[in-house]
Design a protein around this motif. Structure first.
Motif, mmCIF file in Angstrom:
data_model
loop_
_atom_site.group_PDB
_atom_site.id
_atom_site.type_symbol
_atom_site.label_atom_id
_atom_site.label_comp_id
_atom_site.label_asym_id
_atom_site.label_seq_id
_atom_site.Cartn_x
_atom_site.Cartn_y
_atom_site.Cartn_z
ATOM 1 N N ILE A 39 26.238 22.759 34.319
ATOM 2 C CA ILE A 39 27.249 23.216 35.376
ATOM 3 C C ILE A 39 27.310 24.685 35.242
ATOM 4 O O ILE A 39 27.554 25.493 34.368
ATOM 5 C CB ILE A 39 28.679 22.772 35.196
ATOM 6 N N LYS A 40 27.016 25.677 36.502
ATOM 7 C CA LYS A 40 27.031 26.885 36.649
ATOM 8 C C LYS A 40 28.261 27.451 37.383
ATOM 9 O O LYS A 40 28.789 27.185 38.426
ATOM 10 C CB LYS A 40 25.560 27.456 37.517
ATOM 11 N N LEU A 41 28.675 28.288 36.404
ATOM 12 C CA LEU A 41 30.280 29.265 36.813
ATOM 13 C C LEU A 41 29.737 30.609 37.426
ATOM 14 O O LEU A 41 29.129 31.109 36.604
ATOM 15 C CB LEU A 41 31.266 29.067 35.980
ATOM 16 N N LEU A 42 30.571 31.056 38.319
ATOM 17 C CA LEU A 42 30.635 32.468 38.533
ATOM 18 C C LEU A 42 32.017 33.111 38.281
ATOM 19 O O LEU A 42 32.732 32.560 39.109
ATOM 20 C CB LEU A 42 30.006 32.659 40.017
ATOM 21 N N LEU A 43 32.015 33.896 37.546
ATOM 22 C CA LEU A 43 33.528 34.750 37.430
ATOM 23 C C LEU A 43 33.526 35.876 38.160
ATOM 24 O O LEU A 43 32.587 36.708 37.671
ATOM 25 C CB LEU A 43 33.653 34.644 35.798
ATOM 26 N N VAL A 44 34.343 36.257 38.883
ATOM 27 C CA VAL A 44 34.408 37.474 39.798
ATOM 28 C C VAL A 44 35.794 38.184 39.492
ATOM 29 O O VAL A 44 36.943 37.642 39.657
ATOM 30 C CB VAL A 44 34.264 37.182 40.991
ATOM 31 N N ASP A 45 35.952 39.564 38.758
ATOM 32 C CA ASP A 45 37.170 39.795 38.516
ATOM 33 C C ASP A 45 36.869 41.502 38.201
ATOM 34 O O ASP A 45 35.888 41.904 37.510
ATOM 35 C CB ASP A 45 37.833 39.278 37.431
ATOM 36 N N ASP A 46 37.476 42.278 38.529
ATOM 37 C CA ASP A 46 37.243 43.858 38.510
ATOM 38 C C ASP A 46 38.039 44.363 37.206
ATOM 39 O O ASP A 46 37.749 45.526 36.888
ATOM 40 C CB ASP A 46 37.764 44.590 39.582
ATOM 41 N N CYS A 75 35.483 34.618 49.301
ATOM 42 C CA CYS A 75 35.608 33.283 49.431
ATOM 43 C C CYS A 75 34.941 32.761 50.712
ATOM 44 O O CYS A 75 34.037 31.781 50.603
ATOM 45 C CB CYS A 75 36.880 33.006 49.407
ATOM 46 N N ARG A 76 35.092 33.763 51.683
ATOM 47 C CA ARG A 76 34.560 33.203 53.041
ATOM 48 C C ARG A 76 33.075 33.184 52.977
ATOM 49 O O ARG A 76 32.299 32.293 53.672
ATOM 50 C CB ARG A 76 35.207 34.203 54.223
ATOM 51 N N ILE A 133 30.116 25.585 47.249
ATOM 52 C CA ILE A 133 30.573 26.280 45.904
ATOM 53 C C ILE A 133 32.061 26.095 45.949
ATOM 54 O O ILE A 133 32.700 26.299 46.746
ATOM 55 C CB ILE A 133 30.439 27.507 45.996
ATOM 56 N N ALA A 134 32.464 25.297 45.041
ATOM 57 C CA ALA A 134 34.243 25.222 44.608
ATOM 58 C C ALA A 134 34.657 26.385 44.337
ATOM 59 O O ALA A 134 34.279 27.118 43.269
ATOM 60 C CB ALA A 134 34.360 23.959 43.656
ATOM 61 N N VAL A 135 35.622 26.955 45.089
ATOM 62 C CA VAL A 135 36.149 28.259 44.746
ATOM 63 C C VAL A 135 37.715 28.181 44.272
ATOM 64 O O VAL A 135 38.577 27.652 44.911
ATOM 65 C CB VAL A 135 36.071 29.086 46.195
ATOM 66 N N ILE A 136 38.274 28.787 43.079
ATOM 67 C CA ILE A 136 39.230 28.717 42.492
ATOM 68 C C ILE A 136 39.951 30.338 42.654
ATOM 69 O O ILE A 136 38.874 31.201 42.019
ATOM 70 C CB ILE A 136 39.402 28.278 40.911
ATOM 71 N N LEU A 161 37.558 33.316 41.226
ATOM 72 C CA LEU A 161 37.484 34.509 42.132
ATOM 73 C C LEU A 161 39.011 35.275 42.114
ATOM 74 O O LEU A 161 39.808 34.707 42.737
ATOM 75 C CB LEU A 161 37.058 34.217 43.582
ATOM 76 N N ASP A 162 38.950 36.606 41.685
ATOM 77 C CA ASP A 162 39.979 37.378 41.895
ATOM 78 C C ASP A 162 40.063 37.815 43.304
ATOM 79 O O ASP A 162 39.457 38.093 43.900
ATOM 80 C CB ASP A 162 39.892 38.644 40.846
ATOM 81 N N VAL A 163 41.428 37.898 43.696
ATOM 82 C CA VAL A 163 41.762 38.077 44.983
ATOM 83 C C VAL A 163 41.862 39.558 45.374
ATOM 84 O O VAL A 163 41.325 40.241 46.187
ATOM 85 C CB VAL A 163 43.165 37.508 45.242
ATOM 86 N N MET A 164 42.554 40.482 44.376
ATOM 87 C CA MET A 164 42.701 41.913 44.403
ATOM 88 C C MET A 164 41.811 42.527 43.828
ATOM 89 O O MET A 164 41.712 42.757 42.644
ATOM 90 C CB MET A 164 44.143 42.125 43.908
ATOM 91 N N MET A 165 40.692 43.010 44.614
ATOM 92 C CA MET A 165 39.597 43.706 44.151
ATOM 93 C C MET A 165 39.129 44.902 44.973
ATOM 94 O O MET A 165 39.624 44.783 46.330
ATOM 95 C CB MET A 165 38.075 42.799 43.834
#
Length: 227
Positions: A7-14, A69-70, A78-81, A56-60
């Motif tokens: 299972i591959k995860l992508l973490l996005v945060d500033d 996300c879009r 891709i399932a997005v949290i 995925l962080d919203v405020m970046m």
């Protein structure tokens, strides 16, 4: 839940400290983890690695989480949290409208994030799992069967979809509106009380007369507990 397969995860945060904390924790859980410090990098990496789940962080700065996300939803399944520091209804609605599959407000516990990631995997990618289990239940989506303690339950197609949705999200409170959207479809034009009717039927079939398995959370919805 049985062993996951690649299972591959992508973490996005500033915020580097949050990114590192989540990366270490999820690597320790056996996931393949890729990190991105901003939206543009996230989109580029997503095209390359095709992650199963993106946290995925919203405020970046620059490209915010809503735009990421879009774009991720255009790339593939891709399932997005989405993560946010703002507990505002408008933000949650905007994210879900753009295709987000779940929403968490900072600060949150790692255990809750892990539970939500597992729920998204069970929902989106059951074929990647040796067996989909939830407490005493086993879900065979290919045969559209759910077993309780190895006994196959006699369920109608709608009862199957409803119970599956409740089970893969066990421990989370699910509103009637969300259940209607995910089980009956966003264009369902009937009364939301249909959910109560089907919940009652499931409780009968599960011998859950005291509502210990499918709990009613007053004013909020339903939650499945296995304890």
């Amino acid at each position: 839940m049985k062993q996951l397969k690649g299972i591959k995860l992508l973490l996005v945060d500033d915020e580097p400290t949050i990114l590192q904390f989540l990366e270490l924790g999820l690597l320790n859980e056996g996931f393949e983890v890729t990190t991105a410090p901003d939206g543009m990098t996230a989109v580029t990496l997503a095209k390359q690695i095709q992650p199963h789940v993106a946290v995925l962080d919203v405020m970046m700065p620059g490209m915010d989480g809503f735009e990421v996300c879009r774009m991720l939803k255009k790339i593939g399944n891709i399932a997005v949290i989405m993560l946010t520091a703002k507990d505002e209804v408008d933000d949650r609605v905007k994210g879900l409208t753009l295709g987000a599959d779940d929403y968490m407000v900072k600060p949150f516990s790692f255990e809750e994030l892990l539970a939500r990631i597992h729920a998204r995997i069970r929902n989106h990618f059951p074929h990647l799992m040796e067996e989909v289990t939830a407490g005493p239940f086993s879900i065979d989506d290919r045969r559209k069967e759910i077993s309780l303690d190895r006994r196959v339950l006699e369920l109608s197609p709608t009862e199957y979809e409803l119970l599956k949705f409740l089970l893969i999200n066990h421990g989370l409170v699910l509103s009637k509106a969300l259940i209607l959207d995910k089980v009956w479809g966003y264009d369902f034009g009937g009364d939301e009380n249909i959910v109560e009717v089907y919940i009652r039927s499931l409780r009968d079939k599960l011998n859950d007369r005291e509502h210990r398995l499918i709990r009613t959370i007053r004013g909020a919805g339903y939650r499945v507990d296995f304890t």
